[in-house]
Design an enzyme around this catalytic site. Structure first.
Site, short mmCIF file in Angstrom:
data_model
loop_
_atom_site.label_atom_id
_atom_site.label_comp_id
_atom_site.label_asym_id
_atom_site.label_seq_id
_atom_site.Cartn_x
_atom_site.Cartn_y
_atom_site.Cartn_z
N HIS A 320 0.81 -1.22 0.00
CA HIS A 320 0.00 0.00 0.00
C HIS A 320 0.84 1.27 0.00
CE1 HIS A 320 -3.44 -2.62 1.07
NE2 HIS A 320 -4.16 -1.65 0.55
N GLY A 321 2.04 1.22 0.50
CA GLY A 321 2.84 2.43 0.52
C GLY A 321 4.25 2.19 0.99
#
Length: 495
Positions: A320-321
């Protein structure tokens, strides 16, 4: 290009829909596929032409690996293909994170590249990895280039998913030009699109205004303000991602195709295992098939299974990041997931025998749902915050911050002009706390829609286009279009 933009609604999609059905009605299968690919390239390249170049090169390289593996399924070729895909993803998404971590740990000062992240690269990279691996396993036969290019670039699910499998889309591509226009699908797709657009434009972006204020002014927040910021971000992310998924499925339906459900009322879940069967369903499916099972799944004992689950959630956080805060978020979900599985395996059977009736079971289910929502909302703080330190401060403020009157500036973020006019018509604007009314009304509406009411897909199953239905959808459509001037990108575009 955004679904919630004038160019998409009034130019791109009408041209796409008209051109596609003109070709399919004449049974020009190849031309229709090429047309959809061209429109998808326009959709993606609208953001940045360099993005398009990266995606086209990725499609070409992976298709070459697909052809090689179709002729000779060598493990070395598959590993090379997966490694190259992950290397590209690492360079664009994780290079700076890796270098900054090395600098911090070893005290070095290597320069960061500040690379611009191509939109949707995590989605179409994972999709192509699954295709290459499935080809190696013999699950995919030799695929024409047009079908493969459309599989990767199909614009409804290109930027923020779902991560589709070959067996979900390739059979549908084979039917292009062989079926007549299905007006029922077009009507259902239109309704889904409008409901999804409403979630994004009218709810998610409104909650987002308050969230942005809160995270920009953490030091000014009182306990109640901080708690609301946390809950509002949970609502913003829910309606943002849910809205995108509904719009994507609606657009695909209007083109006569079905893409898998990626979002199924996750805040109705009463435990974290159920939550992950409902939130980002196709990402969970990807990690299960290509990471969890190859690691051994549950075949090598309970301890190994729990370790495998933790690995999957840590990777999910990193997917996600590129930041430690995302890893913390993944760890929070992973730890609760493991504890829940332990409970379900060892304690739940004994406790179930002692339960005394349906009423108690219903109460416990509701309590579990609320507790899970509180936990997930707290974990989202690490998802949203710019750093772990900021996330910790937000959580601490919500728990033990100063008790003070709610910020009027915070409440002003929710003063939607058209809704405030209703407040004035009802003569509520002169009340002492009138500026807080819309904030609480929107929060109550969000809680109901997310945790109690039927979701968009369930509503569309019951919809029959009559006069009042047409009026409702028309009003929502006009309201959304008039709000496009405050347009914002989808949160999952960042991933």
């Amino acid at each position: 290009m955004l679904f919630n933009s004038y160019v998409f609604v009034f130019l791109f999609f009408p041209v796409c829909l008209l051109g596609y059905y003109m070709l399919t009605s004449r049974h020009r299968t190849t031309a229709a596929k090429v047309f959809l690919i061209a429109m998808s390239f326009w959709f993606y390249g609208y953001f940045n032409v360099l993005y398009l170049l990266i995606m086209v090169c990725s499609i070409g390289g992976n298709y070459l690996f697909h052809r090689l593996l179709s002729r000779r399924a060598r493990k070395e070729i598959m590993i090379l293909a997966v490694a190259l895909n992950l290397s590209v993803l690492f360079y664009f998404k994780y290079y700076d994170f890796f270098i900054s971590t090395v600098n911090t740990v070893f005290g070095t000062s290597a320069a960061l590249k500040h690379i611009l992240l191509p939109l949707g690269i995590s989605f179409f990279t994972f999709q192509q990895i699954s295709f290459v691996i499935d080809t190696y396993r013999g699950e995919v036969k030799d695929c024409p280039l047009a079908d493969y290019a459309l599989f990767v670039s199909f614009f409804p699910q290109l930027i923020a998913g779902p991560i589709v499998n070959h067996d979900e889309m390739l059979p549908q591509f084979e039917q292009i030009g062989k079926e007549y226009v299905q007006w029922e699908k077009i009507a259902e797709g239109f309704g889904l699109f409008i409901l999804g657009l409403s979630k994004k434009v009218l709810l998610a972006d409104t909650f987002g205004a308050g969230v942005d204020y809160g995270y920009a002014n953490v030091e000014l927040l009182g306990r109640a303000d901080a708690a609301l910021v946390i809950f509002f971000y949970a609502m913003q992310l829910y309606f943002d991602f849910s809205g995108y998924c509904d719009m994507a499925r609606g657009i695909a339906k209007m083109l006569g195709m079905e893409i898998p459900v990626n979002f199924d009322s996750p805040y109705k879940a009463h435990n974290i295992v159920d939550f992950w069967k409902r939130w980002h369903i196709t990402l969970n499916r990807f990690f299960t098939k290509y990471v969890y099972i190859p690691l051994g799944g549950n075949r090598k004992g309970a301890a190994r299974m729990y370790v495998n689950l933790l690995i999957v959630f840590l990777l999910s956080g990193l997917w996600h990041g590129a930041g430690w805060n995302y890893i913390v978020w993944g760890a929070m979900h992973g730890v609760l997931y493991v504890l829940t599985r332990l409970y379900q395996k060892n304690l739940r059977p004994r406790l179930t025998q002692k339960e005394s009736g349906a009423i108690r079971h219903k109460i416990m289910t509701i309590v579990s749902q609320i507790l899970l929502f509180l936990y997930v909302s707290a974990a989202w703080v690490y998802f949203r915050a710019e750093s772990i330190a900021q996330a910790n401060r937000m959580l601490w403020t919500a728990i033990a911050g100063p008790v003070q009157k709610m910020s009027m500036e915070f409440a002003e973020c929710f003063q939607v002009d058209e809704l405030w006019y209703v407040i004035k018509v009802l003569r509520l604007d002169n009340m002492a706390y009138s500026r807080y009314i819309l904030m609480w009304v929107l929060f109550a509406a969000g809680i109901y829609l997310a945790m109690i009411g039927r979701n968009a897909a369930q509503r569309m199953e019951r919809v029959k286009y009559r006069t009042w239905t047409t009026v409702v959808f028309s009003v929502l459509a006009v309201w959304c279009v008039l709000t496009f001037s405050k347009v914002s990108t989808f949160l999952y575009f960042n991933f």
